[in-house]
Design an enzyme around this catalytic site. Structure first.
Site, PDB file in Angstrom:
ATOM      1  N   ASP A 187      -1.715   5.063  17.564  1.00 53.90           N
ATOM      2  CA  ASP A 187      -1.589   6.081  16.514  1.00 53.90           C
ATOM      3  C   ASP A 187      -1.067   7.362  17.160  1.00 53.90           C
ATOM      4  O   ASP A 187      -1.460   7.692  18.287  1.00 53.90           O
ATOM      5  CB  ASP A 187      -2.959   6.326  15.854  1.00 53.90           C
ATOM      6  CG  ASP A 187      -2.818   6.971  14.490  1.00 53.90           C
ATOM      7  OD1 ASP A 187      -3.023   6.267  13.479  1.00 53.90           O
ATOM      8  OD2 ASP A 187      -2.474   8.170  14.430  1.00 53.90           O
ATOM      9  N   THR A 205       3.504  -1.476   2.751  1.00 49.59           N
ATOM     10  CA  THR A 205       4.212  -1.860   1.529  1.00 49.59           C
ATOM     11  C   THR A 205       5.577  -1.190   1.540  1.00 49.59           C
ATOM     12  O   THR A 205       5.677   0.036   1.573  1.00 49.59           O
ATOM     13  CB  THR A 205       3.401  -1.412   0.302  1.00 49.59           C
ATOM     14  OG1 THR A 205       2.094  -1.958   0.448  1.00 49.59           O
ATOM     15  CG2 THR A 205       4.030  -1.895  -0.987  1.00 49.59           C
ATOM     16  N   GLU A 214      -0.209  -6.590   3.078  1.00 50.92           N
ATOM     17  CA  GLU A 214      -1.684  -6.623   3.039  1.00 50.92           C
ATOM     18  C   GLU A 214      -2.167  -6.541   1.594  1.00 50.92           C
ATOM     19  O   GLU A 214      -1.505  -5.951   0.740  1.00 50.92           O
ATOM     20  CB  GLU A 214      -2.242  -5.485   3.891  1.00 50.92           C
ATOM     21  CG  GLU A 214      -1.764  -4.081   3.523  1.00 50.92           C
ATOM     22  CD  GLU A 214      -2.564  -3.431   2.429  1.00 50.92           C
ATOM     23  OE1 GLU A 214      -3.645  -3.948   2.132  1.00 50.92           O
ATOM     24  OE2 GLU A 214      -2.099  -2.431   1.850  1.00 50.92           O
ATOM     25  N   LEU A 217      -5.597  -5.676   1.048  1.00 53.91           N
ATOM     26  CA  LEU A 217      -6.950  -5.185   1.296  1.00 53.91           C
ATOM     27  C   LEU A 217      -7.317  -4.095   0.301  1.00 53.91           C
ATOM     28  O   LEU A 217      -6.539  -3.170   0.091  1.00 53.91           O
ATOM     29  CB  LEU A 217      -7.044  -4.609   2.713  1.00 53.91           C
ATOM     30  CG  LEU A 217      -6.479  -5.478   3.839  1.00 53.91           C
ATOM     31  CD1 LEU A 217      -6.557  -4.729   5.165  1.00 53.91           C
ATOM     32  CD2 LEU A 217      -7.216  -6.799   3.918  1.00 53.91           C
ATOM     33  N   ASN A 235       0.206  -5.520  -7.064  1.00 51.81           N
ATOM     34  CA  ASN A 235      -0.356  -4.209  -7.426  1.00 51.81           C
ATOM     35  C   ASN A 235       0.074  -3.777  -8.825  1.00 51.81           C
ATOM     36  O   ASN A 235      -0.719  -3.225  -9.588  1.00 51.81           O
ATOM     37  CB  ASN A 235       0.030  -3.156  -6.385  1.00 51.81           C
ATOM     38  CG  ASN A 235      -0.944  -3.149  -5.215  1.00 51.81           C
ATOM     39  OD1 ASN A 235      -1.883  -3.943  -5.180  1.00 51.81           O
ATOM     40  ND2 ASN A 235      -0.732  -2.276  -4.256  1.00 51.81           N
ATOM     41  N   GLY A 237      -6.195   4.818  -9.858  1.00 45.68           N
ATOM     42  CA  GLY A 237      -5.609   5.743  -8.890  1.00 45.68           C
ATOM     43  C   GLY A 237      -5.645   5.159  -7.500  1.00 45.68           C
ATOM     44  O   GLY A 237      -5.620   3.941  -7.328  1.00 45.68           O
ATOM     45  N   CYS A 296      -2.463   3.394  -3.526  1.00 47.79           N
ATOM     46  CA  CYS A 296      -1.580   2.226  -3.661  1.00 47.79           C
ATOM     47  C   CYS A 296      -1.025   2.010  -5.077  1.00 47.79           C
ATOM     48  O   CYS A 296       0.192   1.929  -5.252  1.00 47.79           O
ATOM     49  CB  CYS A 296      -2.314   0.979  -3.204  1.00 47.79           C
ATOM     50  SG  CYS A 296      -2.932   1.156  -1.532  1.00 47.79           S
ATOM     51  N   ARG A 305      -7.042  10.409  -2.394  1.00 49.58           N
ATOM     52  CA  ARG A 305      -5.601  10.462  -2.719  1.00 49.58           C
ATOM     53  C   ARG A 305      -5.353   9.883  -4.115  1.00 49.58           C
ATOM     54  O   ARG A 305      -5.853   8.817  -4.448  1.00 49.58           O
ATOM     55  CB  ARG A 305      -4.794   9.664  -1.686  1.00 49.58           C
ATOM     56  CG  ARG A 305      -4.666  10.380  -0.354  1.00 49.58           C
ATOM     57  CD  ARG A 305      -3.978   9.511   0.657  1.00 49.58           C
ATOM     58  NE  ARG A 305      -4.787   8.356   1.037  1.00 49.58           N
ATOM     59  CZ  ARG A 305      -4.346   7.364   1.807  1.00 49.58           C
ATOM     60  NH1 ARG A 305      -3.120   7.362   2.268  1.00 49.58           N
ATOM     61  NH2 ARG A 305      -5.149   6.349   2.111  1.00 49.58           N
TER      62      ARG A 305
HETATM   63  C1  UGA Z   1      -5.332  -2.089  -4.206  1.00 49.58           C
HETATM   64  C2  UGA Z   1      -5.280  -3.617  -4.356  1.00 49.58           C
HETATM   65  O1  UGA Z   1      -6.432  -4.066  -5.089  1.00 49.58           O
HETATM   66  C3  UGA Z   1      -5.243  -4.287  -2.984  1.00 49.58           C
HETATM   67  O2  UGA Z   1      -5.099  -5.690  -3.158  1.00 49.58           O
HETATM   68  C4  UGA Z   1      -4.039  -3.737  -2.224  1.00 49.58           C
HETATM   69  O3  UGA Z   1      -3.946  -4.278  -0.915  1.00 49.58           O
HETATM   70  C5  UGA Z   1      -4.174  -2.241  -2.087  1.00 49.58           C
HETATM   71  O4  UGA Z   1      -4.221  -1.661  -3.415  1.00 49.58           O
HETATM   72  C6  UGA Z   1      -2.981  -1.729  -1.322  1.00 49.58           C
HETATM   73  O5  UGA Z   1      -1.861  -1.833  -1.827  1.00 49.58           O
HETATM   74  O6  UGA Z   1      -3.150  -1.337  -0.153  1.00 49.58           O
HETATM   75  P1  UGA Z   1      -7.243  -0.273  -3.689  1.00 49.58           P
HETATM   76  O7  UGA Z   1      -6.179   0.748  -3.930  1.00 49.58           O
HETATM   77  O8  UGA Z   1      -8.141  -0.140  -2.511  1.00 49.58           O
HETATM   78  O9  UGA Z   1      -6.564  -1.745  -3.573  1.00 49.58           O
HETATM   79  O10 UGA Z   1      -8.175  -0.234  -4.957  1.00 49.58           O
HETATM   80  P2  UGA Z   1      -8.610  -1.205  -6.162  1.00 49.58           P
HETATM   81  O11 UGA Z   1      -9.981  -1.697  -5.916  1.00 49.58           O
HETATM   82  O12 UGA Z   1      -7.574  -2.183  -6.467  1.00 49.58           O
HETATM   83  O13 UGA Z   1      -8.698  -0.112  -7.332  1.00 49.58           O
HETATM   84  C7  UGA Z   1      -7.549   0.623  -7.748  1.00 49.58           C
HETATM   85  C8  UGA Z   1      -7.910   1.526  -8.910  1.00 49.58           C
HETATM   86  O14 UGA Z   1      -8.261   0.748 -10.059  1.00 49.58           O
HETATM   87  C9  UGA Z   1      -9.103   2.454  -8.650  1.00 49.58           C
HETATM   88  O15 UGA Z   1      -8.828   3.719  -9.186  1.00 49.58           O
HETATM   89  C10 UGA Z   1     -10.245   1.777  -9.372  1.00 49.58           C
HETATM   90  O16 UGA Z   1     -11.262   2.662  -9.773  1.00 49.58           O
HETATM   91  C11 UGA Z   1      -9.527   1.179 -10.571  1.00 49.58           C
HETATM   92  N1  UGA Z   1     -10.226   0.023 -11.157  1.00 49.58           N
HETATM   93  C12 UGA Z   1     -10.355  -1.137 -10.468  1.00 49.58           C
HETATM   94  C13 UGA Z   1     -10.726   0.138 -12.446  1.00 49.58           C
HETATM   95  O17 UGA Z   1     -10.611   1.199 -13.099  1.00 49.58           O
HETATM   96  N2  UGA Z   1     -11.336  -0.936 -13.002  1.00 49.58           N
HETATM   97  C14 UGA Z   1     -11.473  -2.111 -12.337  1.00 49.58           C
HETATM   98  O18 UGA Z   1     -12.038  -3.086 -12.940  1.00 49.58           O
HETATM   99  C15 UGA Z   1     -10.977  -2.223 -11.041  1.00 49.58           C
END
Ligand code: UGA
Length: 427
Positions: free
Chosen positions: A30, A120, A145, A147, A202, A251, A254, A321
């Site tokens: 890093d 990405t 990824e 994750l 996504n 939000g 990603c 973020r």
């Molecule tokens: C997301 C994807 O789920 C991952 O598979 C991907 O790797 C990642 O982006 C990335 O591109 O790096 P993440 O951003 O950590 O992961 O978060 P999520 O758990 O997917 O949630 C995203 C948003 O949706 C959050 O604001 C969360 O609060 C919202 N959300 C999620 C809901 O409002 N309702 C739900 O049922 C699930």
């Protein structure tokens, strides 16, 4: 195997500690020397379940080290690129971090090494990476990824699938072999397909959530319980029960970035994408709707004191973020209200608001409490204590995590997506 991971953010760090745990020799690189020093002393700079434990284990077995000097990739057979690709004003991702890393690798990578893109990146970037590397002896593989922040390590160790995309099949097999201990579900595709799978995943999930939030708003207008409606929807195995929780809007670092990038990609290719564009617009409306609802229940007492619980974009992370909670809070403050916030994972709070040391302190003297992130401790909070500290009696639960009857038993008024103050439409 000897592995270098460039970028020690939540993707790179998770990748590094996970591979080190299976006996590979891993160096995390890093440019931020402070971050490297912190990591070498066994301290994780990010809140991510399990990462600290794996980090300390990797350091103590000697399988994991960190460096700020790119020449540390010299011995690596595999070089993972886990660098940020932020959105530019045009909607195109900024690839300058990836480019700088490739130019630096070019001079030091050992012959036959494989450069693997985990960040990405726009469709076709594998070709640009090859051009930047300008080393025909280095293979380029796309390995996006999937994750989720908060459960990144668990997702890495037990993935639904691993996507490996390359023109060089032998290099793809070598990368796939690194993951065989974690899963047999390895999707071998071309590099363009791999790059598109990431955006499609996504954008699909973001679109699903925009739809879910619209159904929740429609349910509330008809005095139906959105939770019951969505559970009934998810019981169809073609839909499935996951990703059906309505909220203040999606939000994070990603979904917003990747949906905009995919929309941009399509526009550049002269493809009309009303569904993807609609999902983005619908999410903006969801945030507006949440703010409008909150403002409609603020007691008319001049400057209202509003307590906000939760600022991260979801529970389980310290990441703010593109957090809807941050923008909603900032807009409540700019409407002239006095805001005190609390989040268990971050002290970052929007300008013009004050951060409290604990969730109860945030509610002291508040006319209204707003819950914006679904942290477990909010769901379990002692509501009698909250009621005794607040000077008002209203709660808006944007995540529907509190127990409504518990709120009402404590003498407080409960509002949520499912329980709106005034319904515009009477069926
Ligand atoms: C997301 C994807 O789920 C991952 O598979 C991907 O790797 C990642 O982006 C990335 O591109 O790096 P993440 O951003 O950590 O992961 O978060 P999520 O758990 O997917 O949630 C995203 C948003 O949706 C959050 O604001 C969360 O609060 C919202 N959300 C999620 C809901 O409002 N309702 C739900 O049922 C699930």
């Amino acid at each position: 195997m000897s592995i270098a991971v460039i970028g020690a953010g939540y993707v790179g760090l998770t990748t590094a500690v996970a591979f080190a745990s299976t006996g590979h020799q891993v160096v995390g690189i890093d440019i931020d020397q402070q971050r490297v020093d912190l990591l070498n002393s066994g301290v994780s700079p990010i809140v991510e379940e399990g990462v600290s434990t794996y980090l300390r284990a990797g350091l103590s077995t000697g399988h994991l080290t960190f460096d700020s000097d790119i020449s540390a990739v010299a011995d690596a057979e595999f070089i993972f690129l886990c660098l940020p690709t932020p959105t530019t004003p045009s909607g195109h991702p900024d690839l300058s971090f990836v480019e700088s890393a490739c130019l630096a690798i070019r001079d030091v990578a050992s012959p036959g090494a494989v450069a693997i893109t985990k960040s990405t990146v726009p469709v076709g970037t594998h070709r640009t990476v090859s051009r930047w590397l300008d080393r025909p002896d280095l293979a380029v593989v796309s390995n996006p990824e999937f994750l989720r922040e908060g459960t990144a390590l668990a997702d890495f160790l037990d993935p639904d699938r691993v996507v490996v995309g390359a023109i060089d099949r032998r290099a793809a097999e070598r990368v796939a072999d690194l993951y065989r201990g974690f899963t047999d579900s390895i999707v071998m595709v071309g590099p363009t397909e791999a790059e598109l799978i990431k955006y499609a995943a996504n954008a699909f999930l973001a679109t699903r959530l925009s739809f879910v939030n619209e159904i929740a708003r429609i349910s509330a207008a008809f005095r139906a319980d959105p939770t019951a409606v969505l559970a009934g929807l998810g019981a169809d195995h073609r839909v499935g029960p996951h990703f059906l929780q309505p909220g203040p809007g999606w939000g994070g670092s990603c979904f917003p970035k990747d949906t905009i990038a995919l929309q941009r990609l399509a526009i550049d290719a002269a493809i009309d994408v009303p569904v993807i564009s609609g999902a983005i617009e619908s999410n903006d409306r969801q945030i507006d709707h949440t703010i409008a609802t909150i403002l409609s229940i603020v007691p008319s007492c001049g400057v209202a004191r509003i307590a906000v619980w939760g600022l991260t974009f979801k529970a389980g992370t310290d990441d703010t973020r593109c957090s809807p909670a941050m923008s909603i809070t900032a807009r409540l403050a700019s409407a002239g209200h006095s805001i005190t916030t609390f989040d268990p994972a971050t002290e970052i709070t929007p300008p013009g608001t004050t951060s409290a040391p604990d969730m109860f302190e945030a509610t002291r003297g508040a006319h209204l409490l707003v819950v914006l992130t679904e942290w477990d401790e909010f769901a379990k909070a002692d509501l009698n204590k909250v009621a005794s500290l607040m000077s008002g009696s209203r709660i808006y639960d944007a995540r529907m995590v509190l127990d409504r009857s518990g709120v009402e038993t404590a003498g407080l008024e409960y509002f949520s997506l499912a329980r709106q103050p005034a319904l515009a439409f009477s069926p």
